[in-house]
Design an enzyme around this catalytic site. Structure first.
Site, short mmCIF file in Angstrom:
data_model
loop_
_atom_site.label_atom_id
_atom_site.label_comp_id
_atom_site.label_asym_id
_atom_site.label_seq_id
_atom_site.Cartn_x
_atom_site.Cartn_y
_atom_site.Cartn_z
N ARG A 1 29.16 46.69 88.87
CA ARG A 1 30.28 46.98 87.95
C ARG A 1 30.97 48.31 88.27
O ARG A 1 31.44 48.99 87.36
CB ARG A 1 29.81 47.01 86.49
CG ARG A 1 29.22 45.73 85.99
CD ARG A 1 30.23 44.60 85.90
NE ARG A 1 29.54 43.40 85.46
CZ ARG A 1 28.92 42.57 86.29
NH1 ARG A 1 28.95 42.77 87.61
NH2 ARG A 1 28.30 41.52 85.81
N SER B 1 30.88 42.69 77.58
CA SER B 1 29.62 43.44 77.46
C SER B 1 29.92 44.93 77.29
O SER B 1 30.69 45.50 78.04
CB SER B 1 28.76 43.26 78.70
OG SER B 1 28.36 41.92 78.79
N GLU C 1 29.61 50.24 79.60
CA GLU C 1 30.34 49.53 80.65
C GLU C 1 31.85 49.69 80.48
O GLU C 1 32.60 49.64 81.45
CB GLU C 1 29.97 48.03 80.61
CG GLU C 1 30.50 47.26 81.79
CD GLU C 1 29.89 45.86 81.94
OE1 GLU C 1 28.65 45.73 81.81
OE2 GLU C 1 30.65 44.93 82.19
C1 FAD Z 1 35.42 38.24 76.39
C2 FAD Z 1 35.21 39.11 77.59
C3 FAD Z 1 34.30 38.74 78.56
C4 FAD Z 1 34.10 39.54 79.69
N1 FAD Z 1 33.19 39.14 80.61
C5 FAD Z 1 33.01 39.89 81.73
C6 FAD Z 1 32.09 39.47 82.74
O1 FAD Z 1 31.43 38.44 82.66
N2 FAD Z 1 31.95 40.25 83.83
C7 FAD Z 1 32.66 41.41 84.00
O2 FAD Z 1 32.50 42.08 85.04
N3 FAD Z 1 33.53 41.84 83.05
C8 FAD Z 1 33.72 41.10 81.93
N4 FAD Z 1 34.60 41.53 80.97
C9 FAD Z 1 35.26 42.85 81.12
C10 FAD Z 1 36.63 42.81 81.83
O3 FAD Z 1 37.26 41.56 81.69
C11 FAD Z 1 36.51 43.15 83.32
O4 FAD Z 1 35.96 44.44 83.49
C12 FAD Z 1 37.88 43.10 84.02
O5 FAD Z 1 37.69 43.13 85.40
C13 FAD Z 1 38.82 44.25 83.62
O6 FAD Z 1 40.11 43.95 84.11
P1 FAD Z 1 41.44 44.43 83.37
O7 FAD Z 1 42.60 43.98 84.18
O8 FAD Z 1 41.43 44.01 81.96
O9 FAD Z 1 41.29 46.00 83.50
P2 FAD Z 1 41.58 47.11 82.40
O10 FAD Z 1 40.60 46.98 81.30
O11 FAD Z 1 43.02 47.11 82.04
O12 FAD Z 1 41.28 48.43 83.25
C14 FAD Z 1 39.96 48.71 83.68
C15 FAD Z 1 40.02 49.82 84.73
O13 FAD Z 1 40.69 49.33 85.87
C16 FAD Z 1 41.80 50.16 86.17
N5 FAD Z 1 42.84 49.32 86.76
C17 FAD Z 1 43.33 48.15 86.26
N6 FAD Z 1 44.24 47.66 87.11
C18 FAD Z 1 44.33 48.53 88.15
C19 FAD Z 1 45.11 48.60 89.34
N7 FAD Z 1 45.98 47.65 89.67
N8 FAD Z 1 44.93 49.66 90.16
C20 FAD Z 1 44.05 50.66 89.86
N9 FAD Z 1 43.29 50.65 88.75
C21 FAD Z 1 43.44 49.60 87.91
C22 FAD Z 1 42.20 50.79 84.86
O14 FAD Z 1 42.95 51.98 85.03
C23 FAD Z 1 40.84 51.04 84.28
O15 FAD Z 1 40.28 52.18 84.89
C24 FAD Z 1 34.82 40.75 79.83
C25 FAD Z 1 35.75 41.12 78.85
C26 FAD Z 1 35.95 40.32 77.74
C27 FAD Z 1 36.96 40.73 76.71
#
Ligand code: FAD
Length: 300
Positions: free
Chosen positions: A176, A226, A296
């Site tokens: 992660r 999580s 996380e």
């Molecule tokens: C219901 C639910 C289930 C989930 N299940 C999982 C799972 O099974 N496994 C898992 O790993 N995660 C899970 N997650 C967490 C989440 O979906 C992941 O961590 C996902 O990859 C985050 O992506 P995001 O686009 O929403 O990033 P954000 O939450 O918007 O950002 C997260 C980080 O990434 C950075 N970021 C985003 N886009 C960019 C970019 N283009 N360039 C540089 N930095 C960037 C942001 O600045 C921040 O630091 C879950 C979340 C929910 C709500």
């Protein structure tokens, strides 16, 4: 000053949408978060590069927002520019086993497209509600699967405007996490290399991952997925459950009765409530099992 920052960005030539004091609760899956001083949605790559250069050269604080599914934004919000590259970087191209996915593309949509084409390796991503950019930066995964396994390289925009390809081996992927998180700049996209397989078999596995998630996770209330990483050889959810914390509530935030590693927002939950509950959970698990849980989600 809010109006000044938005005006300055516009005057610098930014063509996309700029929302002033936009509540980020509407842009995070937890449905929590105070306002961004300026939420900027670029129309294309040039516009995106302009926003980043504008912020960096002026020494202004700036951040990147994906789908907000791994974030807790404080109730007081954030100063500076929040760049939302979703629309500007939404393109996805498939060439045999290779997918070039823009950072703004939705991870589950890319996983479904791969399944349609009979490309295996992303089935685990069904139901992870992030963007490709967020998934790469956080090395999104599910049990033993993670996106790092299929990333060939990442396209990265530096604040000065230069773009470079970072090979997977230099992305510093771990559980992660990735080294990309600490780098100033923006992930523009990723080249993913998958395995050719029978489309029906890939679709079936995709469906099985989605079903297993629906069966074990709370999907009826907003969350960030999580809350804690799994400690080595154990599960954070199991420890929280064993500590008897399911159903514990601070304000409108509750330790899910379905999956103890989820803190769900029952309606009007605040970041303050989340942090208070997180601290209780950390303390209880430390006192009972001697385990230091690691958060996380990212706190803005
Ligand atoms: C219901 C639910 C289930 C989930 N299940 C999982 C799972 O099974 N496994 C898992 O790993 N995660 C899970 N997650 C967490 C989440 O979906 C992941 O961590 C996902 O990859 C985050 O992506 P995001 O686009 O929403 O990033 P954000 O939450 O918007 O950002 C997260 C980080 O990434 C950075 N970021 C985003 N886009 C960019 C970019 N283009 N360039 C540089 N930095 C960037 C942001 O600045 C921040 O630091 C879950 C979340 C929910 C709500």
């Amino acid at each position: 000053m809010t109006a000044d920052l938005a005006n300055e960005l516009r005057n610098a030539g930014f063509r996309g949408e700029i929302l002033r004091e936009e509540p980020l609760a509407g842009h995070t899956t937890w449905r929590i978060g105070g306002p961004a001083e300026a939420l900027a949605t670029p129309v294309d790559r040039e516009d995106l590069a302009l926003a980043v250069r504008f912020a960096a050269e002026g020494g202004r604080p700036w951040r990147v927002l994906g789908n907000g599914s791994n974030l807790l934004v404080r109730d007081g919000g954030v100063r500076g520019i929040v760049v939302r590259p979703r629309r500007a970087l939404a393109e996805v191209r498939v060439d045999r086993c290779r997918i070039e996915a823009g950072a703004g593309a939705a991870l589950p949509a890319v996983a479904s497209l791969a399944a349609e084409r009979g490309l295996a390796g992303l089935e685990f991503a069904a139901g992870i509600p992030g963007t490709i950019g967020g998934a790469v930066v956080t090395n999104a995964g599910w049990h033993e699967h993670e996106i790092a396994a299929v990333v060939e390289s990442v396209e990265f925009l530096e604040p000065g405007g230069s773009v470079r390809r970072i090979p997977s081996g230099e992305c510093g992927f771990g559980y992660r996490r990735s080294a990309l998180r600490g780098l100033p700049g923006i992930v523009l996209g990723a080249a993913l290399v998958l395995r050719q397989d029978d489309p029906a078999a890939v679709r079936e596995r995709l469906g099985a991952f989605a079903a297993s998630r629906r069966g074990s996770q709370p999907t009826d209330f907003p969350s960030c997925g999580s809350v804690f990483r799994n400690p080595p050889g154990d599960f954070a959810g199991r420890l929280i459950d064993r500590a008897g914390l399911k159903g514990l509530r601070v304000g409108d935030i509750e330790v899910s009765r379905r999956h103890a590693n989820f803190l769900v927002n029952l309606g009007r939950g605040s970041a303050r409530d989340v942090l208070a509950l997180v601290e209780i959970v950390e303390r209880e698990v430390r006192d009972r099992f001697g385990v230091e849980l690691v958060r996380e989600f990212e706190l803005w």
